[in-house]
Scaffold this motif. Structure first.
Motif, PDB file in Angstrom:
ATOM      1  N   ASN A 133       8.067 -42.738   7.517  1.00  0.00           N
ATOM      2  CA  ASN A 133       8.602 -43.914   8.212  1.00  0.00           C
ATOM      3  C   ASN A 133       8.993 -44.990   7.200  1.00  0.00           C
ATOM      4  OD1 ASN A 133       5.624 -44.171   7.840  1.00  0.00           O
ATOM      5  ND2 ASN A 133       5.976 -46.225   8.683  1.00  0.00           N
ATOM      6  N   LEU A 142      13.727 -44.256  11.457  1.00  0.00           N
ATOM      7  CA  LEU A 142      12.274 -44.122  11.492  1.00  0.00           C
ATOM      8  C   LEU A 142      11.547 -45.397  11.035  1.00  0.00           C
ATOM      9  CD1 LEU A 142      10.706 -41.696  12.532  1.00  0.00           C
ATOM     10  CD2 LEU A 142      10.171 -41.077  10.191  1.00  0.00           C
ATOM     11  N   PHE A 172       2.187 -46.086  15.564  1.00  0.00           N
ATOM     12  CA  PHE A 172       2.229 -44.944  14.656  1.00  0.00           C
ATOM     13  C   PHE A 172       0.849 -44.304  14.494  1.00  0.00           C
ATOM     14  CE2 PHE A 172       6.386 -46.437  12.836  1.00  0.00           C
ATOM     15  CZ  PHE A 172       7.058 -45.230  12.953  1.00  0.00           C
TER      16      PHE A 172
END
Length: 243
Positions: A133, A142, A172
């Motif tokens: 990410n 991302l 996340f």
């Protein structure tokens, strides 16, 4: 066990970095850039580390709408897979970016195409790769959990500092994660600060690390910051276990 990224010694030759890290860890993630760029596996073969390789990202864009650039980017990462296969390393790659907001959908298609090609290349090399990410860099894919469907079927490399910059770390942390990069910041700049120097709740991070049962990589800017971070993380981990 905590792994360490060679990023903390990126101004030193790779051999020097690997020598300095040996007393501290058995697991190293090589930042395959600059002085640590890997033209072959040879510099790694003299050591007994558990390796990860962070593939080159400067100039690499697997979501590029310019087909020669996209193809070359896939080729660069495939070469990294070939080197990784020689030392039994997993590989971390960046997701790519688009130049204009209006091009996002088309770039997402190119990103998916590149991932399919990389999956085939990784399978041929018997290598596993993860997609990381991104931080608060405009036009990168991302940056948030909303883009996770783009990498469906591929492991996430969760950079907790990047997620903190985008205000979505909790989201996340709830997602299955194959790899972790640990560093701190205050939510406004990608400082790669030592653990405890920013605003990240590392107790929550360590719970996610334990849940996913992986070796996390400390990706702090300085060697001194790495050793301080490991001490802080070990204390947090021990506290969570009631030791």
């Amino acid at each position: 066990m905590f792994g360490i990224s060679t990023y903390c010694l990126h101004r030193e030759p790779l051999a020097t970095a690997l020598d300095r890290l040996a007393p501290v860890t058995d697991c190293v993630e090589v930042m395959d850039e600059g002085l640590h760029y890997l033209a072959s596996a040879e510099p790694l073969e003299s050591y007994s580390y558990l390796y990860f390789i962070h593939a080159p990202s400067r100039g690499v864009n697997i979501a590029s709408l310019l087909e020669p650039i996209r193809r070359a980017s896939v080729e660069v990462l495939t070469e990294t897979f070939e080197i990784a296969a020689e030392v039994g390393a997993d590989v971390v790659v960046h997701p790519g970016y688009y130049a204009w907001l209006e091009e996002r959908d088309r770039a997402a298609g190119k990103f998916r195409q590149s991932l399919e090609e990389l999956k085939a290349a990784a399978a041929e090399c018997s290598v596993t790769f993860f997609v990381e990410n991104m931080g608060n860099w405009e036009y990168f894919f991302l940056r948030s959990c909303e883009d996770l469907p783009l990498i469906d079927g591929i492991g996430l490399a969760l950079d907790v500092g990047h997620a903190n910059l985008n205000g979505c770390l909790d989201c996340f942390l709830a997602h299955p994660t194959a790899h972790f990069h640990l560093h701190d910041n205050k939510g406004d700049d990608d400082t790669h600060s030592p653990v405890g120097a920013g605003t990240i709740d590392f107790a929550a991070v360590m719970k996610a690390v334990q849940k996913n049962n992986v070796v996390p990589i400390v990706e702090v800017e300085t060697f001194e910051g790495v050793t301080a971070s490991i001490a802080a993380l070990e204390a947090i981990d021990a506290g969570a276990r009631g030791e």
